[in-house]
Design an enzyme around this catalytic site. Structure first.
Site, PDB file in Angstrom:
ATOM      1  N   ASP A 130       0.783  -1.212   0.010  1.00 25.94           N
ATOM      2  CA  ASP A 130       0.072   0.059   0.024  1.00 25.94           C
ATOM      3  C   ASP A 130       0.772   1.146   0.057  1.00 25.94           C
ATOM      4  O   ASP A 130       1.938   1.343   0.668  1.00 25.94           O
ATOM      5  CB  ASP A 130      -1.005  -0.106   1.348  1.00 25.94           C
ATOM      6  CG  ASP A 130      -1.862   0.847   1.137  1.00 25.94           C
ATOM      7  OD1 ASP A 130      -3.287   0.282   1.230  1.00 25.94           O
ATOM      8  OD2 ASP A 130      -1.940   2.397   1.040  1.00 25.94           O
ATOM      9  N   SER A 154     -16.837  -3.937  -9.190  1.00 26.45           N
ATOM     10  CA  SER A 154     -17.722  -2.976  -8.457  1.00 26.45           C
ATOM     11  C   SER A 154     -19.190  -3.132  -9.281  1.00 26.45           C
ATOM     12  O   SER A 154     -19.180  -3.406 -10.371  1.00 26.45           O
ATOM     13  CB  SER A 154     -17.540  -1.701  -8.675  1.00 26.45           C
ATOM     14  OG  SER A 154     -18.324  -0.709  -8.165  1.00 26.45           O
ATOM     15  N   TYR A 178     -14.948   5.911 -13.197  1.00 26.95           N
ATOM     16  CA  TYR A 178     -14.641   4.806 -12.289  1.00 26.95           C
ATOM     17  C   TYR A 178     -15.082   3.592 -12.761  1.00 26.95           C
ATOM     18  O   TYR A 178     -14.313   2.289 -12.548  1.00 26.95           O
ATOM     19  CB  TYR A 178     -15.236   5.246 -10.798  1.00 26.95           C
ATOM     20  CG  TYR A 178     -15.213   4.249  -9.863  1.00 26.95           C
ATOM     21  CD1 TYR A 178     -13.995   3.662  -9.358  1.00 26.95           C
ATOM     22  CD2 TYR A 178     -16.528   3.528  -9.542  1.00 26.95           C
ATOM     23  CE1 TYR A 178     -14.155   2.602  -8.376  1.00 26.95           C
ATOM     24  CE2 TYR A 178     -16.554   2.407  -8.514  1.00 26.95           C
ATOM     25  CZ  TYR A 178     -15.256   1.844  -8.051  1.00 26.95           C
ATOM     26  OH  TYR A 178     -15.462   0.910  -7.070  1.00 26.95           O
ATOM     27  N   LYS A 210     -13.076  -0.224 -13.580  1.00 28.07           N
ATOM     28  CA  LYS A 210     -13.208  -1.508 -12.939  1.00 28.07           C
ATOM     29  C   LYS A 210     -13.515  -2.590 -14.233  1.00 28.07           C
ATOM     30  O   LYS A 210     -13.110  -3.720 -13.779  1.00 28.07           O
ATOM     31  CB  LYS A 210     -14.460  -1.501 -11.928  1.00 28.07           C
ATOM     32  CG  LYS A 210     -14.014  -0.801 -10.891  1.00 28.07           C
ATOM     33  CD  LYS A 210     -12.813  -1.412  -9.939  1.00 28.07           C
ATOM     34  CE  LYS A 210     -12.452  -0.741  -8.797  1.00 28.07           C
ATOM     35  NZ  LYS A 210     -11.380  -1.582  -8.157  1.00 28.07           N
TER      36      LYS A 210
HETATM   37  C1  UD1 Z   1     -21.536   4.274  -6.252  1.00 23.27           C
HETATM   38  C2  UD1 Z   1     -21.067   3.542  -7.135  1.00 23.27           C
HETATM   39  C3  UD1 Z   1     -20.459   2.188  -6.567  1.00 23.27           C
HETATM   40  C4  UD1 Z   1     -19.311   2.658  -5.656  1.00 23.27           C
HETATM   41  C5  UD1 Z   1     -19.780   3.977  -4.803  1.00 23.27           C
HETATM   42  C6  UD1 Z   1     -18.609   4.366  -4.093  1.00 23.27           C
HETATM   43  C7  UD1 Z   1     -22.457   3.374  -9.283  1.00 23.27           C
HETATM   44  C8  UD1 Z   1     -23.582   2.708  -9.801  1.00 23.27           C
HETATM   45  N1  UD1 Z   1     -22.256   2.749  -7.871  1.00 23.27           N
HETATM   46  O1  UD1 Z   1     -22.628   3.719  -5.543  1.00 23.27           O
HETATM   47  O2  UD1 Z   1     -19.777   1.352  -7.304  1.00 23.27           O
HETATM   48  O3  UD1 Z   1     -18.726   1.749  -4.825  1.00 23.27           O
HETATM   49  O4  UD1 Z   1     -20.675   4.927  -5.366  1.00 23.27           O
HETATM   50  O5  UD1 Z   1     -18.542   5.984  -3.930  1.00 23.27           O
HETATM   51  O6  UD1 Z   1     -21.744   4.284  -9.651  1.00 23.27           O
HETATM   52  N2  UD1 Z   1     -27.774   9.091  -1.490  1.00 23.27           N
HETATM   53  C9  UD1 Z   1     -28.780  10.115  -0.906  1.00 23.27           C
HETATM   54  N3  UD1 Z   1     -28.346  11.110   0.081  1.00 23.27           N
HETATM   55  C10 UD1 Z   1     -26.868  11.192   0.073  1.00 23.27           C
HETATM   56  C11 UD1 Z   1     -25.954  10.175  -0.369  1.00 23.27           C
HETATM   57  C12 UD1 Z   1     -26.502   9.265  -1.226  1.00 23.27           C
HETATM   58  O7  UD1 Z   1     -29.955   9.989  -1.041  1.00 23.27           O
HETATM   59  O8  UD1 Z   1     -26.511  12.013   1.117  1.00 23.27           O
HETATM   60  C13 UD1 Z   1     -28.375   8.152  -2.466  1.00 23.27           C
HETATM   61  C14 UD1 Z   1     -27.592   8.045  -3.809  1.00 23.27           C
HETATM   62  O9  UD1 Z   1     -28.634   8.691  -4.484  1.00 23.27           O
HETATM   63  C15 UD1 Z   1     -27.991   6.591  -4.099  1.00 23.27           C
HETATM   64  C16 UD1 Z   1     -27.703   5.871  -2.507  1.00 23.27           C
HETATM   65  O10 UD1 Z   1     -27.954   6.811  -1.641  1.00 23.27           O
HETATM   66  O11 UD1 Z   1     -29.301   6.208  -4.535  1.00 23.27           O
HETATM   67  C17 UD1 Z   1     -26.454   5.490  -2.338  1.00 23.27           C
HETATM   68  O12 UD1 Z   1     -25.486   6.379  -2.660  1.00 23.27           O
HETATM   69  P1  UD1 Z   1     -23.864   5.927  -2.581  1.00 23.27           P
HETATM   70  O13 UD1 Z   1     -23.563   5.540  -1.276  1.00 23.27           O
HETATM   71  O14 UD1 Z   1     -23.246   7.295  -2.984  1.00 23.27           O
HETATM   72  O15 UD1 Z   1     -23.485   4.887  -3.616  1.00 23.27           O
HETATM   73  P2  UD1 Z   1     -23.770   4.495  -5.125  1.00 23.27           P
HETATM   74  O16 UD1 Z   1     -23.919   5.812  -5.835  1.00 23.27           O
HETATM   75  O17 UD1 Z   1     -25.011   3.773  -4.851  1.00 23.27           O
END
Ligand code: UD1
Length: 319
Positions: A27, A113, A137, A141
């Site tokens: 790392d 991912s 990203y 992957k």
């Molecule tokens: C994305 C990636 C995933 C990656 C991860 C790491 C895609 C499809 N997926 O996941 O592979 O490992 O990011 O960063 O690209 N949300 C809210 N409010 C918030 C934050 C998030 O509503 O404050 C919602 C988002 O709209 C989403 C869900 O929560 O629907 C999860 O979001 P997040 O944790 O950012 O992950 P992904 O976008 O699903």
């Protein structure tokens, strides 16, 4: 093991050691923390772009297989700085595969991912579902998986690519996620800052209108790496495996789980949808069950509880 000082990597190191693997962590500490590497692991501070050094490390420690997690992983940053992601993630795995070839190491477990699927058309995505990554990203992957397939043919390597879904939680409070890029830490940060957590959009075609994801406890994910490594030791295998629970939860359900865990209503508010977010991404996990004999054991509440304990013990510095 590359990337063993990171959030997921440190959990994988812990699980490998608990299952009697001898672990060498490589790392560069660009985002990882040395304090997360257990004493029982050998630590080599090294960036994976130096092929010669990597090959030397593999030979010096008689490495027989690699678990590769070192990569950049912030989706948003990959949109604004795509070449960094191509350079680090694709350059990284190319260098690693070349070093493995030089050191005659033939087995690799790779961190892929769910981002490779993009906006899925099926209710649950399986390993043969179409891949349409929506970010650099996710593209890097996917290219990593292609490189593994190519080296299977060219150099006879054996590989397992684990497609991670939404990783949450901590095995120990000190192993918590120190980045604030994902939903659960973003809720915690909002609460710390006396702000209302945001639900990004509630007009999606889902049961409650907010996005649905497949949240997986980092300890369950770590264990999948152990099973994958053991499989490559005991049999000839090459393939992609989804690692999720197979169950979807909406953002609102996650908010409500956080309220329950912390014993206080988080009082979320609805804000604009985030561009590029698929309405629903949930894993079909049949292959993990059949090929790895793996399934998730932790539910959403236990993920959120462990994440909350870790956050309280060690909130990220730039909170
Ligand atoms: C994305 C990636 C995933 C990656 C991860 C790491 C895609 C499809 N997926 O996941 O592979 O490992 O990011 O960063 O690209 N949300 C809210 N409010 C918030 C934050 C998030 O509503 O404050 C919602 C988002 O709209 C989403 C869900 O929560 O629907 C999860 O979001 P997040 O944790 O950012 O992950 P992904 O976008 O699903």
């Amino acid at each position: 093991m590359t990337g063993g000082a990171g959030y997921i990597g440190a959990h994988v190191v812990k699980s490998l050691l608990e299952n009697d693997f001898k672990v060498v962590v490589v790392d560069d500490l660009s985002t990882g923390l040395e304090r997360k590497i257990p004493e029982q692991a050998i630590f080599e501070k090294q960036n994976i772009s130096d092929t010669k050094k990597l090959a030397e490390i593999m030979k010096k420690h008689n490495v027989t297989g690699v678990v590769h997690l070192a990569a950049k992983k912030a989706v948003g940053e990959s949109m604004t700085n795509p070449s960094l992601y191509y350079q680090e993630n694709i350059g990284g795995i190319i260098s690693l595969l070349e070093a493995m070839n030089q050191a005659n190491v033939k087995k690799i477990v790779y961190s892929s991912s769910a981002a490779v699927y993009g906006d899925p058309v099926e209710e649950k995505v399986h390993e043969n579902s179409q891949t349409h990554p929506q970010s650099p990203y996710g593209e890097t992957k996917l290219v990593g998986e292609w490189l593994l397939k190519a080296d299977e043919k060219a150099r006879d390597i054996e590989w397992i690519a684990l497609r991670y879904f939404n990783v949450v939680g901590a095995a120990l409070p000190e192993l918590g996620d120190t980045g604030v890029n994902n939903l659960v830490p973003m809720i915690f940060r909002a609460l710390d800052n006396k702000q209302r957590p945001q639900v990004f959009g509630d007009k999606y075609s889902t049961t409650d209108g907010s996005c649905i994801r497949d949240y997986i406890h980092v300890s369950d994910l770590a264990h999948a790496h152990v099973l994958a490594a053991q499989k490559l030791i005991t049999e000839k295998y090459c393939g992609i495996i989804n690692v999720g629970t197979g169950q979807g939860f909406s953002v609102k359900q996650v908010m409500n789980t956080v309220s329950k865990v912390i014993g206080k209503d988080v009082n979320f508010e609805i804000s604009q949808p985030r561009p590029g977010d698929p309405a629903q991404t949930v894993a079909d996990v049949k292959k993990a069950a059949s090929d790895l004999k793996w399934q998730a054991t932790n539910d959403l509440e236990s993920m959120v509880t462990s994440a909350w304990q870790a956050w309280q013990k060690m909130p990220p510095a730039n909170n």
